[in-house]
Structure formats: structure tokens, C-alpha cells
Design an enzyme around this catalytic site. Structure first.
Site, mmCIF file in Angstrom:
data_model
loop_
_atom_site.group_PDB
_atom_site.id
_atom_site.type_symbol
_atom_site.label_atom_id
_atom_site.label_comp_id
_atom_site.label_asym_id
_atom_site.label_seq_id
_atom_site.Cartn_x
_atom_site.Cartn_y
_atom_site.Cartn_z
ATOM 1 N N HIS A 67 0.860 -1.188 0.000
ATOM 2 C CA HIS A 67 0.000 0.000 0.000
ATOM 3 C C HIS A 67 0.891 1.231 0.000
ATOM 4 O O HIS A 67 2.100 1.137 0.239
ATOM 5 C CB HIS A 67 -0.932 -0.008 1.217
ATOM 6 N N HIS A 71 4.535 1.622 7.280
ATOM 7 C CA HIS A 71 4.406 1.076 8.638
ATOM 8 C C HIS A 71 5.722 1.293 9.382
ATOM 9 O O HIS A 71 6.796 1.158 8.796
ATOM 10 C CB HIS A 71 4.187 -0.443 8.621
ATOM 11 N N CYS A 119 2.569 -1.675 15.553
ATOM 12 C CA CYS A 119 2.621 -1.148 14.184
ATOM 13 C C CYS A 119 1.996 0.241 14.169
ATOM 14 O O CYS A 119 0.810 0.399 14.459
ATOM 15 C CB CYS A 119 1.863 -2.080 13.235
#
Ligand code: MN
Length: 152
Positions: A67, A71, A119
Site C-alpha cells: 500500500h 508502517h 505497528c
């Protein structure tokens, strides 16, 4: 999403916190994963980001995805492996992992221990993409990746 949390929330053993619900990972799409739970630790709109805790049970794995959003990950519990791009690494408690934009990534717990990780992610973010068959074939040709994807 959730209301503003109390100022102090106690840890309650490994991977549990007072007032934090254990949620179903990827409840809203059909992405493939195995034995993963999700907890949202911080998601105040004032932050612009969310801090989540994921726990992958022994032998389980997160979704293989990519994406635009990034992260920032810290392993908090146990051990396993992660793939970032074509790079497969062993990871353990307190290791840090950065997932760049549009980079395939997946986390796998070891056969005997869970893999728990924090995360951090943008609050506003794009939806994950899953690999096509051709993209998966290309990944599997990289050294070590096929073994990783097949579970070690
Ligand atoms: Mn992701």
C-alpha cells in the site's frame, strides 16, 4: 473509532492491556491470513496516526500486501520472520522494521512461538493491495522468498 482512552491503562500480561478489545484482523475484506489478532492501542484524531498491536499465533502469518502508506513496526513478543520487498529476515523482541510505500510485506510467527508487534500507521490511509498471480510468481523467484511464503 474508539473513544479517547483513559490516561493510564495497565498492561495485563503478555500482549494484553486494560480496556483494549481484541479485534478480528481484516474483518472487512477477504485477504488471506492465518491466526492474527489486532488491538488498537492509540488512535486519537489529534495524533494523525494509530498504534496497533498485532499478534500472530505460532505457525500463523499476516496478509501479504502492499500500500502507499508506510508502517513503523517494533517486535514486542516472540519471534518469527518478516519479508519487506524481497528481503526475508529473522525478527525478535525489540527489533525495528520500516515498511516503505508500495512494498510487499508479510509477518510470520515461528512454529513454536507467537509473534507480537506494534505497528504505527497513518490514521488516513489507502487500502492494501494483494498480489496478482504474476506478482506472486515474480516474488517466489527471489532467493529465500518461496521458502518464506511456504512457511519456513
Ligand atoms: Mn500492511
Amino acid at each position: 473509532m474508539s473513544h479517547d482512552p483513559k490516561a493510564f491503562r495497565s498492561a495485563q500480561g503478555e500482549g494484553r492491556w486494560e480496556g483494549v478489545d481484541i479485534l478480528t484482523y481484516k474483518a472487512d475484506d477477504g485477504a488471506p491470513f492465518k491466526d492474527v489478532t489486532r488491538q488498537v492501542l492509540f488512535d486519537s484524531p489529534a495524533l494523525g496516526c494509530e498504534l496497533r498491536y498485532f499478534e500472530v499465533a505460532p505457525g500463523g502469518h499476516s496478509t501479504l500486501e502492499r500500500h502507499e502508506h508506510v508502517h513503523a513496526v517494533m517486535i514486542l513478543r516472540g519471534q518469527g520472520q518478516c519479508m519487506v520487498g524481497g528481503d526475508v529476515r529473522d525478527v525478535r523482541e525489540r527489533d525495528l522494521i520500516s515498511i516503505p510505500p508500495l512494498t510487499w510485506h508479510q509477518f510470520r510467527a515461528s512454529a513454536t512461538e507467537p509473534l507480537g508487534f506494534l505497528c504505527m500507521v497513518n490514521r488516513e490511509r489507502d487500502r492494501p493491495q494483494l498480489p496478482t498471480g504474476a506478482e506472486l510468481d515474480a516474488m517466489r523467484r527471489l532467493p529465500g522468498v518461496a521458502r518464506f511464503l511456504d512457511g519456513g
